[in-house]
Scaffold this active site. Sequence first.
Site, PDB file in Angstrom:
ATOM      1  N   ASP A  12       0.872  -1.169   0.000  1.00 50.13           N
ATOM      2  CA  ASP A  12       0.000   0.000   0.000  1.00 50.13           C
ATOM      3  C   ASP A  12       0.908   1.217   0.000  1.00 50.13           C
ATOM      4  O   ASP A  12       2.106   1.107   0.239  1.00 50.13           O
ATOM      5  CB  ASP A  12      -0.899  -0.001   1.246  1.00 50.13           C
ATOM      6  CG  ASP A  12      -1.817   1.224   1.303  1.00 50.13           C
ATOM      7  OD1 ASP A  12      -2.281   1.661   0.229  1.00 50.13           O
ATOM      8  OD2 ASP A  12      -2.047   1.756   2.398  1.00 50.13           O
ATOM      9  N   SER A  13       0.312   2.388  -0.230  1.00 50.95           N
ATOM     10  CA  SER A  13       1.103   3.611  -0.167  1.00 50.95           C
ATOM     11  C   SER A  13       1.448   3.990   1.275  1.00 50.95           C
ATOM     12  O   SER A  13       2.331   4.800   1.493  1.00 50.95           O
ATOM     13  CB  SER A  13       0.344   4.749  -0.834  1.00 50.95           C
ATOM     14  OG  SER A  13      -0.901   4.917  -0.207  1.00 50.95           O
ATOM     15  N   CYS A  75      -4.422  -1.485  -1.790  1.00 52.11           N
ATOM     16  CA  CYS A  75      -4.622  -0.069  -2.072  1.00 52.11           C
ATOM     17  C   CYS A  75      -5.602  -0.015  -3.231  1.00 52.11           C
ATOM     18  O   CYS A  75      -5.344  -0.585  -4.299  1.00 52.11           O
ATOM     19  CB  CYS A  75      -3.279   0.548  -2.457  1.00 52.11           C
ATOM     20  SG  CYS A  75      -3.378   2.198  -3.175  1.00 52.11           S
ATOM     21  N   GLU A 154      -4.879   9.744   9.039  1.00 51.87           N
ATOM     22  CA  GLU A 154      -3.439   9.776   9.316  1.00 51.87           C
ATOM     23  C   GLU A 154      -3.097  10.772  10.420  1.00 51.87           C
ATOM     24  O   GLU A 154      -2.066  10.652  11.070  1.00 51.87           O
ATOM     25  CB  GLU A 154      -2.673  10.104   8.028  1.00 51.87           C
ATOM     26  CG  GLU A 154      -2.956   9.105   6.916  1.00 51.87           C
ATOM     27  CD  GLU A 154      -1.736   8.357   6.446  1.00 51.87           C
ATOM     28  OE1 GLU A 154      -0.630   8.885   6.569  1.00 51.87           O
ATOM     29  OE2 GLU A 154      -1.892   7.225   5.948  1.00 51.87           O
ATOM     30  N   CYS A 186     -11.434   2.466  -0.264  1.00 54.92           N
ATOM     31  CA  CYS A 186     -10.091   2.947   0.091  1.00 54.92           C
ATOM     32  C   CYS A 186      -9.763   2.235   1.384  1.00 54.92           C
ATOM     33  O   CYS A 186     -10.603   2.173   2.293  1.00 54.92           O
ATOM     34  CB  CYS A 186     -10.091   4.460   0.290  1.00 54.92           C
ATOM     35  SG  CYS A 186      -8.550   5.095   1.037  1.00 54.92           S
ATOM     36  N   HIS A 188      -8.106   2.937   3.885  1.00 51.84           N
ATOM     37  CA  HIS A 188      -8.169   3.728   5.112  1.00 51.84           C
ATOM     38  C   HIS A 188      -9.590   3.770   5.683  1.00 51.84           C
ATOM     39  O   HIS A 188      -9.770   4.009   6.877  1.00 51.84           O
ATOM     40  CB  HIS A 188      -7.774   5.196   4.855  1.00 51.84           C
ATOM     41  CG  HIS A 188      -6.308   5.460   4.797  1.00 51.84           C
ATOM     42  ND1 HIS A 188      -5.554   5.181   3.687  1.00 51.84           N
ATOM     43  CD2 HIS A 188      -5.446   5.992   5.705  1.00 51.84           C
ATOM     44  CE1 HIS A 188      -4.301   5.546   3.918  1.00 51.84           C
ATOM     45  NE2 HIS A 188      -4.208   6.038   5.119  1.00 51.84           N
TER      46      HIS A 188
END
Lengths: 269, 269
Positions: A12-13, A75, A154, A186, A188
Amino acid sequence: MPGDARPIGIFDSGVGGLTVYRALRARLPQESFIYLGDTARIPYGTRSPETIRRYAREDAAFLLACGVKLIVVACNTASSLALAQLQAEAPVPVIGMIEPGAQQAAATTRTRRVGVIGTEATVASAAYPLAIHRIAPEIEVVAQCCPLFVPLVEEGWAAHPVTATVAAEYLAPLRQSGVDTLVLGCTHYPLLAEVIQPVMGDAVTLVDSGSCAAQEVATVLSRRGCLAPPTATPWTRFCVTDAGDRFRRVAELCLQETLPTLESVRVET
Amino acid sequence: MPGDARPIGIFDSGVGGLTVYRALRARLPQESFIYLGDTARIPYGTRSPETIRRYAREDAAFLLACGVKLIVVACNTASSLALAQLQAEAPVPVIGMIEPGAQQAAATTRTRRVGVIGTEATVASAAYPLAIHRIAPEIEVVAQCCPLFVPLVEEGWAAHPVTATVAAEYLAPLRQSGVDTLVLGCTHYPLLAEVIQPVMGDAVTLVDSGSCAAQEVATVLSRRGCLAPPTATPWTRFCVTDAGDRFRRVAELCLQETLPTLESVRVET
């Protein structure tokens, strides 16, 4: 069947893919993992398709060099734009987020109206509508990008009142559109499920693509006879391309557990 | 004096540096500019010092290859961490954000208490406190990072009520600390001045490092006899490393004007 003790590779990023890692570990407790967070180049979601494809190819090459038996593109942005290319090039199975999430959404909706939320790049790619329409062309798909969700997670503000305000604004068009199923497009976003669910109402089912992908990984490994042997001692390596301290802080917030040593790696070719 | 018609080079990780470009153009209307937005690797503010230094060196090399007569590091994060290295290596003057902002803050404060807001990397570097203490060791500096400000600006939410809520929360410790001067230590933040000023109150003076740096550029060019000749026809080139559409959208929102053609460039070595 002797089994295959090689690790599963996940990339993932950043930290979002940890929600997929968590789902995989719960579903496949005997497996070992190498998690790559490309934190030097996060976020992917606002970049161009060409750049995202280049990054994804470099991430996959790193994991292949580590000897993984399967790659999970944890991702949605990279899955939307680079999965076909990775599957064509890699010598091991590559599982993305889109197809499993689309399958689950199509199986869930009763109103035949499905909402999808994701990054700008994921929404612009139309990967989810295309995948859902391949399964059930009559389903109406309403997509909405939510660019502030990732920075809010984040920042550790998943439970902050501001996040509920932002969610109410982003999700208003979806609420009005009569969807009964919402794909968290997503990795997240499962960390915001407790904010998103009240905004959408209890009648709307949230689909976590990461959990659906974990099931798909189990199926693929089982079919190929590549599950880890029951006697295996599972382990996980966490690799990041930059700023390990920040990754650790956010990751521990997300996973609610202490991470082992982070390895600093470079994936650019 | 014949003057020097070569352009001034400006770089930032994205659109934030446009506030510095705007200040430079207002101060030096005869000058030409090359603006590099390293949008493929934005944001810099959450990355490690080593990575930020590498990116800054590559950005400067790109501008030098374009034949600029001076480089403006229109990014507080890169200025905090990479300025000394760039100044040692570049054959032209390199102007950063920190020193001009620190000078202005030290000259402005009456209470001898100065606040600084910036990205995580800028605040962690302590570049502003160090610079202010070199000028006036007795000044107390209170620093606060505001990680959501950049995503909020880039989402076009500078005037959104959520941004005022976020600002009130980030700035509460600064408000309570009795500072009478606040350095906007990130080139995105001048775009939030109308949100920040009411939160801090009218008694607090906001210092825009970019405007201070524009004055410094004028002084340096003048001293070296390198100002553009009065007969010059000024021009600007905008170069981005990725996702030009997004840059254009946010940039036009920030500058309140239409941008000319964007050039897509690659700066990685």
